[in-house]
Design a protein around this motif. Structure first.
Motif, PDB file in Angstrom:
ATOM      1  N   LYS A   1     -89.185  18.675 -32.522  1.00 52.23           N
ATOM      2  CA  LYS A   1     -89.607  19.747 -31.608  1.00 52.23           C
ATOM      3  C   LYS A   1     -90.494  20.743 -32.328  1.00 52.23           C
ATOM      4  CE  LYS A   1     -85.864  19.699 -28.257  1.00 52.23           C
ATOM      5  NZ  LYS A   1     -84.805  20.469 -27.599  1.00 52.23           N
ATOM      6  N   HIS A   2     -90.211  20.988 -33.598  1.00 57.15           N
ATOM      7  CA  HIS A   2     -90.936  22.055 -34.298  1.00 57.15           C
ATOM      8  C   HIS A   2     -91.602  21.568 -35.586  1.00 57.15           C
ATOM      9  CE1 HIS A   2     -89.520  24.802 -31.338  1.00 57.15           C
ATOM     10  NE2 HIS A   2     -88.257  24.536 -31.611  1.00 57.15           N
ATOM     11  N   GLY A   3     -91.796  20.262 -35.720  1.00 57.14           N
ATOM     12  CA  GLY A   3     -92.668  19.736 -36.772  1.00 57.14           C
ATOM     13  C   GLY A   3     -92.034  19.356 -38.087  1.00 57.14           C
ATOM     14  N   SER A   4     -90.836  19.835 -38.385  1.00 58.73           N
ATOM     15  CA  SER A   4     -90.325  19.562 -39.734  1.00 58.73           C
ATOM     16  C   SER A   4     -89.890  18.094 -39.892  1.00 58.73           C
ATOM     17  CB  SER A   4     -89.188  20.510 -40.094  1.00 58.73           C
ATOM     18  OG  SER A   4     -88.071  20.270 -39.298  1.00 58.73           O
ATOM     19  N   THR A   5     -89.434  17.470 -38.824  1.00 54.52           N
ATOM     20  CA  THR A   5     -89.053  16.049 -38.913  1.00 54.52           C
ATOM     21  C   THR A   5     -90.299  15.166 -39.034  1.00 54.52           C
ATOM     22  OG1 THR A   5     -87.149  16.602 -37.552  1.00 54.52           O
ATOM     23  CG2 THR A   5     -87.619  14.259 -37.819  1.00 54.52           C
ATOM     24  N   THR A   6     -91.364  15.589 -38.379  1.00 55.18           N
ATOM     25  CA  THR A   6     -92.636  14.858 -38.500  1.00 55.18           C
ATOM     26  C   THR A   6     -93.087  14.848 -39.963  1.00 55.18           C
ATOM     27  OG1 THR A   6     -93.196  15.760 -36.339  1.00 55.18           O
ATOM     28  CG2 THR A   6     -94.995  14.748 -37.568  1.00 55.18           C
ATOM     29  N   GLN A   7     -92.901  15.984 -40.642  1.00 54.16           N
ATOM     30  CA  GLN A   7     -93.302  16.044 -42.060  1.00 54.16           C
ATOM     31  C   GLN A   7     -92.420  15.139 -42.930  1.00 54.16           C
ATOM     32  OE1 GLN A   7     -93.157  20.265 -42.733  1.00 54.16           O
ATOM     33  NE2 GLN A   7     -95.252  20.581 -41.980  1.00 54.16           N
ATOM     34  N   ILE A   8     -91.147  15.028 -42.575  1.00 55.16           N
ATOM     35  CA  ILE A   8     -90.273  14.112 -43.321  1.00 55.16           C
ATOM     36  C   ILE A   8     -90.759  12.675 -43.107  1.00 55.16           C
ATOM     37  CG2 ILE A   8     -87.928  13.154 -43.463  1.00 55.16           C
ATOM     38  CD1 ILE A   8     -86.853  15.955 -42.774  1.00 55.16           C
ATOM     39  N   ALA A   9     -91.082  12.338 -41.855  1.00 55.87           N
ATOM     40  CA  ALA A   9     -91.577  10.980 -41.558  1.00 55.87           C
ATOM     41  C   ALA A   9     -92.851  10.697 -42.356  1.00 55.87           C
ATOM     42  CB  ALA A   9     -91.842  10.844 -40.062  1.00 55.87           C
ATOM     43  N   GLN A  10     -93.723  11.689 -42.439  1.00 55.14           N
ATOM     44  CA  GLN A  10     -94.977  11.513 -43.183  1.00 55.14           C
ATOM     45  C   GLN A  10     -94.686  11.287 -44.671  1.00 55.14           C
ATOM     46  OE1 GLN A  10     -98.181  11.531 -41.538  1.00 55.14           O
ATOM     47  NE2 GLN A  10     -98.557  10.495 -43.498  1.00 55.14           N
ATOM     48  N   ALA A  11     -93.746  12.062 -45.209  1.00 51.49           N
ATOM     49  CA  ALA A  11     -93.400  11.914 -46.638  1.00 51.49           C
ATOM     50  C   ALA A  11     -92.818  10.517 -46.905  1.00 51.49           C
ATOM     51  CB  ALA A  11     -92.394  12.998 -47.051  1.00 51.49           C
ATOM     52  N   ILE A  12     -91.992  10.029 -45.986  1.00 46.47           N
ATOM     53  CA  ILE A  12     -91.422   8.675 -46.138  1.00 46.47           C
ATOM     54  C   ILE A  12     -92.557   7.652 -46.098  1.00 46.47           C
ATOM     55  CG2 ILE A  12     -89.991   6.916 -44.980  1.00 46.47           C
ATOM     56  CD1 ILE A  12     -88.164   9.315 -44.079  1.00 46.47           C
ATOM     57  N   GLY A  13     -93.446   7.818 -45.115  1.00 46.28           N
ATOM     58  CA  GLY A  13     -94.573   6.890 -44.990  1.00 46.28           C
ATOM     59  C   GLY A  13     -95.456   6.897 -46.229  1.00 46.28           C
ATOM     60  N   ASP A  14     -95.733   8.095 -46.751  1.00 47.41           N
ATOM     61  CA  ASP A  14     -96.590   8.201 -47.945  1.00 47.41           C
ATOM     62  C   ASP A  14     -95.949   7.481 -49.128  1.00 47.41           C
ATOM     63  OD1 ASP A  14     -98.351   9.680 -46.468  1.00 47.41           O
ATOM     64  OD2 ASP A  14     -97.815  11.617 -47.359  1.00 47.41           O
TER      65      ASP A  14
END
Ligand SMILES: Cc1cc2nc3c(=O)[nH]c(=O)nc-3n(C[C@H](O)[C@H](O)[C@H](O)COP(=O)(O)O)c2cc1C
Length: 168
Positions: A11-24
């Protein structure tokens, strides 16, 4: 090369950043990774494995990701799958246990693992209702995400995907 899709609901972006870090992290180890938001998905059948992650609100995954699992359970259960949740805020004001439906999802889909990561709460992101709810449960503001833990988990996924690539 194996392909992995990382899907997150936030909802507020912090989980998206975790997903990005996992992907990276996984992408550094010879796996072709796509990171997608639940609202903007590529064709699922094109991937060899999946990571699904959601923010936790009032003990549940975000509704869109729950619906996604129900809709695509057949495909998801046929390929390697990892789940994560992001919610607890560094103390015991919010339940650190698994969101209600996730154990059931993990069992149903044969997930390799489910991990609960700490999250982030920023007052400026929240609606008045969310602020009141956060106050009610004495949730602390701050960024509690443990990036080392997230990277280690991603590394384990990369190793598993690589190993299955070798035996093909
Ligand atoms: C109204 C509200 C309810 C929440 N309920 C829970 C909860 O039940 N369990 C939990 O672990 N975290 C809960 N949280 C914390 C969020 O899951 C956490 O802030 C998360 O990192 C938010 O992710 P996002 O930025 O991707 O939306 C709640 C936060 C708010 C504002």
């Amino acid at each position: 090369m194996s392909t992995l899709l990382v899907v997150s609901a936030s909802k507020h972006g912090s989980t998206t950043q975790i997903a990005q870090a996992i992907g990276d992290e996984v992408g550094k180890h010879g796996v072709e990774v796509t990171v997608a938001d639940i609202d903007d998905l590529p064709l699922l059948a094109e991937f060899d494995g999946y990571v699904l992650g959601s923010a936790v609100y009032a003990g549940h995954w975000v509704a869109e990701l729950r619906r996604f699992v129900e809709l695509h359970h057949h495909l998801l259960s046929q390929r390697p799958l990892w789940l994560f949740s992001s919610g607890p805020l560094g103390d015991d004001s919010l339940p650190a246990e698994e969101p209600t439906e996730v154990a059931e999802f993990a069992h149903w889909l044969g997930a390799r693992d489910h991990r609960v990561f700490e999250g982030r709460l920023r007052q400026a992101d929240l609606s008045l209702l969310e602020r009141a709810a956060a106050r009610f449960v004495h949730a602390p503001y701050g960024d509690f995400r443990q990036w080392d833990e997230i990277h280690d988990w991603a590394l384990g996924i990369a190793e598993t995907v690589q190993a299955s690539q070798r035996v093909r």
